[in-house]
Scaffold this motif. Structure first.
Motif, PDB file in Angstrom:
ATOM      1  N   GLN A 169      44.716  35.328  38.065  1.00  0.00           N
ATOM      2  CA  GLN A 169      44.064  34.238  38.784  1.00  0.00           C
ATOM      3  C   GLN A 169      44.847  33.797  40.012  1.00  0.00           C
ATOM      4  O   GLN A 169      44.310  33.089  40.858  1.00  0.00           O
ATOM      5  CB  GLN A 169      43.866  33.041  37.837  1.00  0.00           C
ATOM      6  N   ASN A 170      46.092  34.188  40.109  1.00  0.00           N
ATOM      7  CA  ASN A 170      46.924  33.750  41.232  1.00  0.00           C
ATOM      8  C   ASN A 170      46.932  34.759  42.368  1.00  0.00           C
ATOM      9  O   ASN A 170      47.823  34.720  43.223  1.00  0.00           O
ATOM     10  CB  ASN A 170      48.360  33.506  40.751  1.00  0.00           C
ATOM     11  N   ASN A 172      44.194  37.077  45.145  1.00  0.00           N
ATOM     12  CA  ASN A 172      42.828  37.291  45.611  1.00  0.00           C
ATOM     13  C   ASN A 172      42.419  38.755  45.580  1.00  0.00           C
ATOM     14  O   ASN A 172      41.274  39.089  45.873  1.00  0.00           O
ATOM     15  CB  ASN A 172      42.664  36.745  47.034  1.00  0.00           C
TER      16      ASN A 172
END
Length: 422
Positions: A169-170, A172
């Motif tokens: 999630q950290n 892109n």
């Protein structure tokens, strides 16, 4: 009594004389007539069989020789044209020419048919377990029991457990597939590295006029290096590349690397040469020769091209949002040009299932990103679906540190307010 003994002696003497007479004629016994007839019949049959085989072998050999000679002559006259700096590059090496002449598409289709044969339920766990031991496949990640896969192809595209591939999630941009990193880095010209030191032609790989430019406009207004710039939505950004090789023991489904919108698809029917890293070292432009499916679209950073490259013994490539796609089929020279199909701006979320390889192959990811984009990878390492590809840039980290210092300073200032001043 005497007469009987005399007769016995006469008979014995007669037998001895006949034996001596036979020995004097020849020491080798003569063959009976029926043996002679059988030997003669066998020899006649042998000669007839030999003549029939030669009647079949000689024309077949001559036919294959003429076919191979014609193919050899065609390759040396025309080769596989790849335009580089307004000049053709021909693959004239003898070994490469022989390798390209092999009927790899036919063998791949046969292999795809064999791996689709349904296996007995009792043998499935043993056979799949044996395969997993050879190619180091992790069976603990498989969601279903091994006996639930009817054939080897279904085992290849096996579904994993729910949390087997957590999505970072950290970041892109995440890894689209399980496999080995062959190469990554920025792209500055049309000569792009497929492995270290060996390149392929990007313009041939993607095709021309991707951004509403005709072929004449590209050839007149742009050079090979300007072609890369024409792909960018923001001229201040750069084009980056990631190549992931899927080994036979890897998880053969591939996912979306980020939130992206797919505008259209291009299917390039071509060769089915091996994409093994050992072969890539000796075969320049291999990605431009092989059959491939390229999905062109956009993401938040700009341009995006997601390519699934075919290989030897790959039965087919299946993409879930593209039901009309069919790969590894018989094609004629007039239909060998790439075919384009619109996908009406299909939206694919980060980590969502995108497609599957019916045996192993390669994913080539080309995307636009800011110049401070940094990969958190190493060439040759093994990556998994959902693993972060990039790290935060130094500017973003500096801003975070400044913000942390500011918060600490403000907290200290408010704490100092209650202290008495001397």
């Amino acid at each position: 009594m005497i007469r009987n003994n005399v007769r016995r002696l006469e008979i014995m003497d007669l037998l001895i004389r006949e034996y001596q007479y036979c020995c004097s004629l020849s020491r080798v016994p003569k063959c009976p007539t029926f043996v002679k007839r059988s030997v003669s019949s066998v020899s006649v049959r042998f000669v007839k069989n030999i003549s029939r085989r030669w009647r079949l072998v000689v024309p077949t050999g001559i036919g294959f020789s003429l076919l191979a000679g014609t193919q050899w002559n065609y390759l040396h006259q025309y080769g596989y044209r790849i335009d580089i700096d307004d000049g053709p590059e021909l693959l004239n090496d003898v070994m490469v020419t022989c390798y390209c002449c092999l009927p790899l598409r036919t063998t791949s289709r046969i292999w795809g048919w064999l791996t689709s044969i349904e296996l007995p339920v009792s043998l499935r766990p043993t056979l799949y377990g044996f395969y997993a031991n050879i190619f180091h496949a992790d069976l603990d990640e498989v969601e279903l029991d091994l006996s639930a896969f009817p054939n080897l192809v279904e085992f290849f595209v096996r579904k994993l457990k729910h949390n087997a591939r957590p999505i970072a999630q950290n970041a892109n941009m995440i890894s689209p597939a399980d496999g080995k990193v062959l190469y990554f880095g920025p792209v500055s010209s049309c000569r792009v590295e497929q492995v270290k030191g060996v390149t392929y032609d990007l313009r041939q790989f993607l095709g021309d006029h991707l951004n509403d430019l005709t072929l004449n406009e590209i050839t007149k207004k742009t050079t090979q290096d300007d072609y890369v710039k024409s792909l960018l939505k923001n001229p201040d950004n750069r084009l980056y590349q990631l190549i992931v090789y899927l080994a036979p023991g890897d998880y053969h489904r591939f996912h979306s690397p980020t939130d992206m919108i797919i505008k259209f698809r291009r299917h390039f029917p071509g060769k089915l040469l091996s994409v093994n890293p050992k072969v890539l070292k000796f075969m320049p432009n291999l990605f431009s020769l092989n059959e491939r499916v390229v999905y062109v679209g956009e993401w938040t950073g700009g341009f995006m091209a997601y390519a699934a490259v075919g290989a030897t013994n790959v039965g087919s490539i299946r993409v879930y949002c593209d039901k009309e796609l069919t790969t590894n089929t018989v094609h004629w020279p007039e239909s060998a040009h790439w075919k384009e199909a619109s996908l009406d701006n299909a939206h694919i979320a980060k980590g969502e299932l995108f497609g599957e390889f019916r045996l192993g192959s390669t994913i080539v990811l080309l995307f636009e990103a800011p110049r401070d984009f940094q990969f958190s990878l190493q060439i040759g390492q093994t990556i998994k679906v959902g693993q972060a590809l990039n790290t935060f840039s130094s500017k973003e980290s500096d801003k975070k540190l400044e913000r942390q210092h500011l918060i600490i300073n403000v907290a200290q200032d408010w704490r100092d307010i209650w202290k008495p001043r001397l």
